[in-house]
Each structure stands twice: as C-alpha cells, then as structure tokens.
Design a protein around this motif. Structure first.
Motif, short mmCIF file in Angstrom:
data_model
loop_
_atom_site.label_atom_id
_atom_site.label_comp_id
_atom_site.label_asym_id
_atom_site.label_seq_id
_atom_site.Cartn_x
_atom_site.Cartn_y
_atom_site.Cartn_z
N GLY A 59 0.73 14.43 -0.86
CA GLY A 59 1.87 15.30 -1.16
C GLY A 59 2.37 16.06 0.05
N LEU A 60 2.27 15.46 1.23
CA LEU A 60 2.70 16.13 2.45
C LEU A 60 4.22 16.11 2.60
CD1 LEU A 60 0.00 14.83 4.98
CD2 LEU A 60 -0.08 16.84 3.47
N ASP A 61 4.73 16.94 3.50
CA ASP A 61 6.17 17.02 3.72
C ASP A 61 6.76 15.69 4.18
OD1 ASP A 61 6.10 19.66 3.02
OD2 ASP A 61 6.06 20.42 5.08
N THR A 62 5.94 14.86 4.80
CA THR A 62 6.39 13.57 5.33
C THR A 62 6.50 12.49 4.25
OG1 THR A 62 4.07 13.14 5.88
CG2 THR A 62 5.50 13.96 7.65
N ARG A 63 6.10 12.80 3.02
CA ARG A 63 6.02 11.75 2.02
C ARG A 63 7.38 11.13 1.70
NH1 ARG A 63 4.59 15.06 -3.61
NH2 ARG A 63 6.25 16.61 -3.48
N ASP A 64 8.45 11.90 1.76
CA ASP A 64 9.77 11.35 1.42
C ASP A 64 10.17 10.24 2.39
OD1 ASP A 64 10.07 12.94 -0.80
OD2 ASP A 64 11.20 14.49 0.24
N ALA B 249 10.92 6.51 1.05
CA ALA B 249 12.16 5.79 1.38
C ALA B 249 11.85 4.40 1.91
CB ALA B 249 12.97 6.59 2.41
N ASN B 250 10.81 4.28 2.73
CA ASN B 250 10.40 2.96 3.22
C ASN B 250 9.91 2.08 2.07
OD1 ASN B 250 11.02 3.80 5.77
ND2 ASN B 250 8.90 3.89 6.51
N TYR B 251 9.18 2.67 1.15
CA TYR B 251 8.69 1.91 0.00
C TYR B 251 9.85 1.37 -0.83
CZ TYR B 251 4.74 0.70 -3.06
OH TYR B 251 3.76 0.03 -3.76
N LYS B 252 10.86 2.21 -1.03
CA LYS B 252 12.05 1.77 -1.77
C LYS B 252 12.71 0.57 -1.09
CE LYS B 252 13.36 6.39 -3.46
NZ LYS B 252 14.39 7.45 -3.36
N GLN B 253 12.80 0.62 0.23
CA GLN B 253 13.44 -0.49 0.94
C GLN B 253 12.61 -1.76 0.84
OE1 GLN B 253 16.59 -0.44 2.20
NE2 GLN B 253 16.23 -2.65 2.30
N PRO C 100 0.81 -1.22 0.00
CA PRO C 100 0.00 0.00 0.00
C PRO C 100 0.84 1.27 0.00
CG PRO C 100 -0.75 -1.56 1.68
CD PRO C 100 0.58 -2.05 1.19
N VAL C 101 0.32 2.29 -0.66
CA VAL C 101 0.97 3.60 -0.70
C VAL C 101 0.37 4.46 0.42
CG1 VAL C 101 1.40 5.67 -2.08
CG2 VAL C 101 1.32 3.40 -3.19
N HIS C 102 1.21 5.01 1.27
CA HIS C 102 0.74 5.80 2.41
C HIS C 102 -0.02 7.04 1.93
CE1 HIS C 102 0.84 8.07 6.19
NE2 HIS C 102 1.06 6.90 6.79
N GLU C 103 -1.03 7.42 2.70
CA GLU C 103 -1.85 8.58 2.32
C GLU C 103 -1.02 9.86 2.24
OE1 GLU C 103 -4.98 8.65 1.26
OE2 GLU C 103 -5.16 6.49 1.58
N GLN D 133 10.59 8.66 -7.91
CA GLN D 133 11.47 8.23 -6.82
C GLN D 133 11.66 6.72 -6.78
OE1 GLN D 133 12.92 10.73 -4.94
NE2 GLN D 133 11.84 12.00 -6.44
N VAL D 134 10.58 5.96 -7.01
CA VAL D 134 10.66 4.51 -6.78
C VAL D 134 11.02 3.71 -8.03
CG1 VAL D 134 9.05 4.63 -4.84
CG2 VAL D 134 8.17 4.13 -7.13
N VAL D 135 10.70 4.22 -9.21
CA VAL D 135 10.98 3.43 -10.42
C VAL D 135 12.48 3.18 -10.60
CG1 VAL D 135 10.85 3.42 -12.95
CG2 VAL D 135 8.82 4.00 -11.58
N PRO D 136 13.36 4.16 -10.36
CA PRO D 136 14.80 3.84 -10.48
C PRO D 136 15.24 2.68 -9.58
CG PRO D 136 14.49 6.21 -10.44
CD PRO D 136 13.15 5.61 -10.12
#
Length: 347
Positions: free
Chosen positions: A75-80, A84-88, A67-70, A183-186
């Motif tokens: 588009g909140l400041d916390t999204r990065d 980063a967690n999604y990438k891991q 799941p993708v976090h809300e 961010q995640v596709v690379p």
C-alpha cells in the motif's frame, strides 16, 4: 473443461513437443519470465510467446502469473504507478486474445515447501511442508529457495520489506488487495479478461507474514468486494486443501460461476499444518478429487484446468513438482473422471 499444462518456456526441461503427446491436452499455462516485476509486458513479447505455443497446436489458456508488485501489497505511495503498468499488461494480453490471468497476493514469498524430494512409499518423491521445520528457518539466510520465487531482492531490501509486513494486519492487507481490484477489474471488464486470484500456499501465515486468501471466508470477501464476473478465483485443491478445516465443496459452491481456472492436485495431511503432495488419485491423498471434479462439472465449469505439482517418478529429474511423467498421469486421471461423469459413470 480445457485440459492444460504448465510450461516454463524454453528453459523448461519439459518441451512442448512432449506435452503435445499427452492425450486430451489443449492449452498451455505459461508466462514471460524475464520481465522485472511491476514492468509492463510488451505486446511484441506476448505475441512471440503466443506464436511459439500455437506453432505446436496449443493455445495459451492462462497466463500464470502476472506478478503483483510488493509496493501494491504494502500500500505504498508508489502503488498507483505499478497498478497503471498492470492495467497496460492486461490490455496487451487482451490484444493478443489471452483472456485469463492467474495471480496471487502472497507477501514476499510464493508457494512454500520445506522439502522438494520427500520420499513416498512407492519409491517416488514429492514436495512436502513441515510447520516445525519452517519455524526453525530464517528466510533472510537464503537457505530456502523454491521455483517461482522472486529472488531479485537483496538481503537488506528483503529485511526492510519483511519488517514492513510484520506491522501489517490481515485486514490491512485485504484492504490493499481490494484497492488493487477496484483499479484493475474495470480494465479487465473492458478487455474481457478474467482475473483469477490463487490462494495462499500454504493457506496460513509463514515467517510472521500476513496471508489472506486462505479459505471460504476470504473467497466470499474478495468476490463481494468487487462484484464482477471478471473478478474471480483460481480454485487450487492442493492449496485450499492443505488445511483440513477448509471445506473444498463449500468453496466450490461459493465461487461457482467465478471460478476461472483450476489447479488439481492431491495432498496427504501428515500433521498439524503439515502435508505431502501425492499422486492425483483420491485414494492416495486426503482430498476427494473425484468429488471435486463432479462438483465442477455439476456447476458447468468449462474453463482451463491443469494437473498440478506432480511427483518425480521413473527416475525423472527436473524442476521439482513440474516433471512430465506424473503430471501426464494426472491429466489422464482427471480426463478419466470427466469422461466417466459425462457418460453417466457417476450414477
């Protein structure tokens, strides 16, 4: 194609032993369901799930979903942090040799229906959606809950999130999706993982929330925004097909080599923005299931496919849309089309 079956883990009334008896079944589509949305999936948990599936003679063909976090969608400041967690999580899944991730970008609510046991003429029942009923519902009341929804929000938090979305345009939501993909596709490219976005279900706005993955224009936009083989789609015939204006053949031609997962199910249109799910047979619904399968084969699709959202038949009880019997019939029907086309039966 790799015939696959959705399995919800040890709490699923349908067991891996039962799924194993469906002819031609090769893969399992599953996920880890006890990890909070946005957290990293631990490698050890991924491997435990994989080993359990493989012990029954299957492979994990797709993780559905991570799941993708809300906060990412908003588009909140916390999204990065959550990206980063999604990438891991992508890296951890790749380390376990799992190559396909299905995900969606639907705000707040996942797939939505108004009735879980709508009767069909043959005495079975299935999922249905009535637009007029949705218009009368208050999503904050808790009167509508469905399998797969994230119900961790408190009412106050849910209202706050929904209020934020009320002020958001579809263009802005698309920008947030593109930011996420950039961010995640690379990472997916580095790890040889294929991301497959699922369409919105149904493919139009509900409860005043924006929805963007709704038809061929959106597919073009997403694929062009991050032009990579690892940025692809889940072709869900029932989700796109719920809107009679969507040309499913057009979507198949647009996506072609970037279809990484297929959900095959049929629906019958019952009114404007209303539909009921049927058996998989082309004759029972409004969608040309045979034509869809022929086009996938013509384009050389060999990836995972699963029968989706079966009826409840023969007195079976369980998770609505996810019983054993009708999805097994659906798999047999789809395999029959595949065999017929490959053996020249389409001529």
């Amino acid at each position: 194609m790799q015939m696959s079956f959705r399995w919800y883990g040890d709490r699923d009334p349908v067991t891996l032993e039962q799924i194993r008896q469906i002819p031609g079944m090769e893969g399992i589509v599953t996920a880890i369901y006890d990890i909070p949305v946005g957290d990293v999936w631990p490698f050890e948990k991924i491997m435990a799930l994989k080993e359990k599936v493989e012990a029954h003679g299957f492979i994990i063909s797709v993780i559905e979903s991570v799941p993708v976090h809300e906060d990412i969608k908003l588009g909140l400041d916390t999204r990065d942090h959550y990206i980063a967690n999604y990438k891991q999580t992508i890296r951890n899944l790749a380390k376990a040799s799992i190559q396909t991730i299905c995900y969606n970008f639907m705000p707040v609510f996942d797939w939505t229906r108004t009735r879980l046991d709508a009767p069909l003429p043959d005495g079975s029942h299935s999922l249905s959606y009535e637009e007029d009923t949705i218009k009368e519902m208050d999503p904050l009341s808790g009167e509508l809950t469905l399998p797969g929804w994230d119900l961790s929000f408190q009412t106050v938090e849910l209202k706050r999130i929904m209020d934020r979305y009320q002020q958001m345009s579809e263009d802005t939501l698309m920008q947030h999706l593109v930011y996420f993909l950039e961010q995640v596709v690379p990472v997916a490219e580095e790890e040889n993982v294929f991301l497959a976005i699922h369409p919105d279900d149904p493919p139009w706005s509900i409860f005043g929330l924006p929805r963007i993955i709704t038809g061929p224009h959106a597919v073009k936009q997403v694929l062009a925004a991050v032009d990579s083989l690892h940025n692809g789609i889940t072709f869900c015939s029932g989700s796109y097909g719920a809107n009679p204006e969507n040309d499913l053949q057009d979507i198949l031609h647009i996506a072609k080599e970037r279809i990484h997962f297929v959900h095959a199910r049929n629906v019958r249109w019952t009114g404007e923005k209303s539909f009921q799910e049927t058996s998989h047979l082309a004759r029972d619904g409004s969608l040309d299931m045979t034509g869809i399968m022929k086009t996938l084969i013509h384009h050389g699709y060999k990836g995972p496919i699963r029968p989706d959202h079966g009826r409840m038949i023969w007195g079976e009880e369980g998770r609505p849309g996810y019983g054993l019997f009708d999805r097994a019939l659906g798999a047999a029907y789809l395999n029959g089309i595949i065999d017929a086309v490959h053996k020249g039966g389409s001529q």
